[in-house]
Design a protein around this motif. Structure first.
Motif, PDB file in Angstrom:
ATOM      1  N   GLY A 141      27.052  45.168 100.938  1.00 21.57           N
ATOM      2  CA  GLY A 141      27.680  44.691  99.714  1.00 21.57           C
ATOM      3  C   GLY A 141      26.670  44.524  98.594  1.00 21.57           C
ATOM      4  N   THR A 142      25.525  43.894  98.901  1.00 18.06           N
ATOM      5  CA  THR A 142      24.553  43.662  97.832  1.00 18.06           C
ATOM      6  C   THR A 142      23.897  44.968  97.392  1.00 18.06           C
ATOM      7  OG1 THR A 142      22.879  43.072  99.461  1.00 18.06           O
ATOM      8  CG2 THR A 142      24.035  41.259  98.387  1.00 18.06           C
ATOM      9  N   MET A 143      23.787  45.946  98.319  1.00 20.32           N
ATOM     10  CA  MET A 143      23.259  47.241  97.901  1.00 20.32           C
ATOM     11  C   MET A 143      24.129  47.807  96.777  1.00 20.32           C
ATOM     12  SD  MET A 143      22.962  50.840  99.930  1.00 20.32           S
ATOM     13  CE  MET A 143      24.720  51.051 100.128  1.00 20.32           C
ATOM     14  N   LEU A 145      26.151  46.102  94.910  1.00 24.32           N
ATOM     15  CA  LEU A 145      26.086  45.186  93.770  1.00 24.32           C
ATOM     16  C   LEU A 145      24.821  45.410  92.936  1.00 24.32           C
ATOM     17  CD1 LEU A 145      27.368  42.742  92.333  1.00 24.32           C
ATOM     18  CD2 LEU A 145      25.993  41.277  93.809  1.00 24.32           C
TER      19      LEU A 145
ATOM     20  N   ARG B 302      30.479  50.534  91.043  1.00 24.91           N
ATOM     21  CA  ARG B 302      29.721  50.145  92.246  1.00 24.91           C
ATOM     22  C   ARG B 302      29.519  48.640  92.310  1.00 24.91           C
ATOM     23  NH1 ARG B 302      25.097  54.206  94.082  1.00 24.91           N
ATOM     24  NH2 ARG B 302      25.295  52.886  95.904  1.00 24.91           N
ATOM     25  N   ALA B 303      29.261  48.034  91.159  1.00 22.02           N
ATOM     26  CA  ALA B 303      29.060  46.584  91.154  1.00 22.02           C
ATOM     27  C   ALA B 303      30.322  45.879  91.646  1.00 22.02           C
ATOM     28  CB  ALA B 303      28.687  46.115  89.755  1.00 22.02           C
ATOM     29  N   GLY B 306      30.738  46.285  95.336  1.00 22.66           N
ATOM     30  CA  GLY B 306      29.811  45.377  96.015  1.00 22.66           C
ATOM     31  C   GLY B 306      30.348  43.968  96.061  1.00 22.66           C
ATOM     32  N   ILE B 309      33.153  43.674  98.552  1.00 19.91           N
ATOM     33  CA  ILE B 309      32.693  43.587  99.942  1.00 19.91           C
ATOM     34  C   ILE B 309      32.180  42.182 100.232  1.00 19.91           C
ATOM     35  CG2 ILE B 309      31.018  44.434 101.629  1.00 19.91           C
ATOM     36  CD1 ILE B 309      31.064  47.106 100.145  1.00 19.91           C
ATOM     37  N   ILE B 310      31.362  41.648  99.308  1.00 19.89           N
ATOM     38  CA  ILE B 310      30.764  40.337  99.541  1.00 19.89           C
ATOM     39  C   ILE B 310      31.851  39.265  99.630  1.00 19.89           C
ATOM     40  CG2 ILE B 310      29.287  38.556  98.541  1.00 19.89           C
ATOM     41  CD1 ILE B 310      27.654  40.880  97.313  1.00 19.89           C
TER      42      ILE B 310
END
Lengths: 348, 327
Positions: A141-143, A145, B302-303, B306, B309-310
């Motif tokens: 996830g952070t990748m 982000l 993409r952000a 992300g 997902i988090i």
């Protein structure tokens, strides 16, 4: 007697010993196949410019693998921190800056990059240790982000054009040693000391071997994980600086294949992907092997795709060999024990 | 009934999907047009097929990141075999061929994982690089555009078509393939002993072993089946874009895994459902394709993925952590 002397020199770990044999074999065969190109000072120097950036990333991966997790966000961290440093150098640095200003702003850029790395690592660590997300998912996830933020900041374009002081860090040499190589050597040495000589290293490996046992032995797992991922972020940022300095640019999608390459190196280097065990020596050998293969194959005019194939194949072969040697040893030991039991039983 | 629904992960994923659709639809009515919805379906099919394979692997406690490389390999080699002798036959042949190639590549994963007991992630990392490298270095790296006529015809086959003014929108026939495969996977997971074994393996390997499940055989099946699904997904993709591009698909692994996990599958194994996975796929596809309808620049894609997902994995994880601490 002679055998004993040999043993003292060779690495104690069987897997690392195997790897040393492979590294030497690759080096010798490449030198024989292309003596006028491979076995030259020019080539050694060019290789020493190339491997530090992914070598540092492999170190970051190794660290998180040791803790029983993984950090898939390293490339994202490297690019984001590189871009922020690049923005400091291109937007804040005045056009007619004095030498002193250049030095100060360069330091500021480096600091920005490293702080970014630490912050990204802290975010990973919090998500994993406090929120409780599995490392592979949290960093996946952070990748996205971090890469996403880098894309938003730059609109996908490269940031380029830095003062000579910075590009020297990527392209300059001190005597015959390229600066990126020196950065890597220092990082590897510090890293080896941290892993092998400090309490943190010992705790980290205990945590990776058995987190429950680690908690009951009074270790603060949360703090350890935070430190681990921050260190990983720091190494990733360092790699970002090397890339920035070497290519004289920073880009949101640079080196997207480096994540998998770094995992590959760590596993090839004998780091147990399930956590707990690994040696910096093994890691360095794996980095060198891949660089020798890569440069050698380029000189033999093999395509990059062929290299990709070989890397995957090498990883699989090494894993199978490790498996076979380990099970053979286990079987032999089990057999010995069984025999001893038998002898003892008869003695009784 | 209601209480049962509230404890299901799928319910919350569905809620998020519906909420997201309403928000996007409110901002931009284009979202709810037939054309856009049919496009969403078309964009979901390949990811949906892949996600079924990833679901099985994740339930079994493993992970497969080589499926996209397998899919690209299978579809490209299929095209490479069929195109030179101007194949004119039925669409079934390319499908069968691609599925067969996929299964064979899956078998390589399966043998390495089940016979040598190697970690699944590392094995599939290695095979991903090896398959892709092998294909690009020895088989070819140029895209093939003159695909067999049956595949071109397939790309223009629609279940229903709706005429609106000058435009005709069609619901692509490939959705049927996804539905059939989803039912098949649902059946395997819920109605067969093999399925029980897959859940058991992911829940606790040694317990499953003691209960009498043949772990090796189960793993052999899982990774071959993922290869099979990847082969089909690959050929569907190349038919939809009417070209066989060797560089396609690889790079989408992570968003497929993300979709499966957002759909409620537990990454450590033992838990996951077909319905949840399909919802996860819809969520990710909507996120990927519809941000632009919200007026958000595609730079944010993409952000946002992300963050999704988090947040999506963070909430259940945090609840579990709190329960564990309280206990």
């Amino acid at each position: 007697m002679k055998q004993i002397a040999w043993r003292a020199i060779l690495p104690k770990d069987t897997n690392v010993r195997w790897l040393l044999v492979i590294t030497v074999l690759v080096f010798v065969s490449m030198s024989l196949l292309r003596p006028t190109m491979f076995f030259t000072l020019d080539n050694f120097s060019s290789m020493a410019f190339q491997f530090p950036e992914f070598g540092l990333l492999a170190m970051a991966i190794m660290l998180t693998l040791l803790s029983g997790g993984i950090d898939l966000s390293i490339v994202g961290v490297a690019n984001l921190s590189g871009i922020l440093a690049a923005l400091v150098l291109t937007r804040l640095l005045p056009a007619e800056a004095s030498a002193l200003q250049v030095v100060l702003y360069s330091l500021l850029a480096l600091a920005t990059s490293l702080v970014t790395g630490l912050t990204c690592g802290l975010i990973n660590g919090l998500l994993i240790a406090v929120v409780g997300i599995t490392p592979i998912l949290a960093t996946l996830g952070t990748m996205e982000l971090f890469t996403g933020i880098a894309i938003v900041i730059t609109k996908g374009a490269a940031v380029f054009g830095f003062p000579e002081l910075i590009t020297f860090m990527g392209n300059g040499s001190l005597w015959i040693f390229p600066v990126p190589f020196l950065i890597f050597v220092v990082a590897a040495a510090v890293f080896a000391i941290i892993l092998n000589k400090t309490a943190f290293g010992a705790k980290l490996q205990l945590l990776g071997t058995n987190p429950v046992a680690a908690r009951f032995s009074g270790l603060n797992n949360t703090k350890l994980l935070l430190q681990t991922y921050m260190l990983s972020g720091f190494l990733a940022a360092l790699s970002g600086i090397v890339v920035l300095a070497r290519t004289n640019s920073a880009k949101a999608d640079y080196g997207s294949s480096y994540t998998l390459q770094a995992v590959l190196i760590a596993v090839l280097g004998g780091v147990n992907p399930a956590g707990g065990f690994g040696r910096v020596g093994g890691l360095v050998l794996a980095i060198l092997t891949l660089q020798f293969l890569s440069s050698g194959f380029s000189m033999l005019r093999f395509s990059n795709f062929f290299k990709e194939f070989i890397w995957g194949a090498v990883l699989l072969v090494v894993m199978v060999i490790n498996y076979l040697t380990n099970t053979r040893r286990e079987r032999r030991e089990a057999l010995l024990q069984a025999k001893e039991c038998e002898v003892n039983a008869q003695a009784d | 009934m209601w209480r049962k629904l509230l404890t299901r992960n799928e319910f919350y994923v569905a809620l998020v999907v519906v909420g997201l659709c309403l928000v996007i639809g409110a901002v931009n009515p284009v979202f709810f047009t037939v054309g856009n919805l049919f496009d969403l379906v078309r964009n979901s099919v390949v990811m949906g097929i892949f996600s079924l394979g990833v679901l099985i692997v994740i339930i079994s406690g493993g992970i497969d990141i080589s499926f996209a490389a397998v899919a690209a390999f299978a579809m490209f080699v299929t095209a490479k075999i069929l195109v030179p002798f101007h194949f004119q036959g039925t669409i079934l042949v390319p499908f069968a061929l691609s599925a067969l190639i996929g299964t064979l590549l899956g078998l390589i994963n399966a043998v390495l994982i089940s016979q040598f007991r190697l970690p699944t992630m590392i094995v599939t990392l290695g095979t991903m690089s090896a398959f892709r490298g092998f294909m690009l270095a020895f088989i070819g790296a140029m895209e093939i555009t003159n695909l067999p006529p049956a595949m071109i015809a397939f790309s223009r086959s629609f279940l229903v078509t709706i005429k609106q003014g000058r435009f005709t929108y069609g619901l692509h026939v490939s959705i049927l393939i996804l539905i059939v495969l989803a039912v098949l996977v649902w059946f395997i997971l819920n109605k067969t002993m093999l399925g029980r074994g897959i859940y058991a393996l992911g829940g606790d390997r040694s317990a499953a072993e003691r209960a009498g499940f043949n772990i090796r055989r189960i793993q052999l099946f899982i990774y071959c089946f993922v290869g099979f699904l990847a082969g089909i997904g690959g050929i569907v993709h190349s038919a939809l874009v009417r070209t066989a591009r060797p560089f396609d698909l690889v790079g989408t692994e992570m968003s497929v895994i993300a979709a499966v996990v957002l759909g409620g599958a537990r990454i450590t194994g033992g838990k996951g459902s077909v319905v949840g996975t399909m919802l996860g796929v819809v969520l990710v596809v909507i996120m990927n394709t519809s941000l632009i309808l919200l007026g958000v620049s595609s730079f944010w894609q993409r952000a946002v993925l992300g963050l999704l997902i988090i947040i999506g994995t963070g909430i259940p994880a945090y609840q579990a952590t709190r329960r564990r601490r309280a206990a």
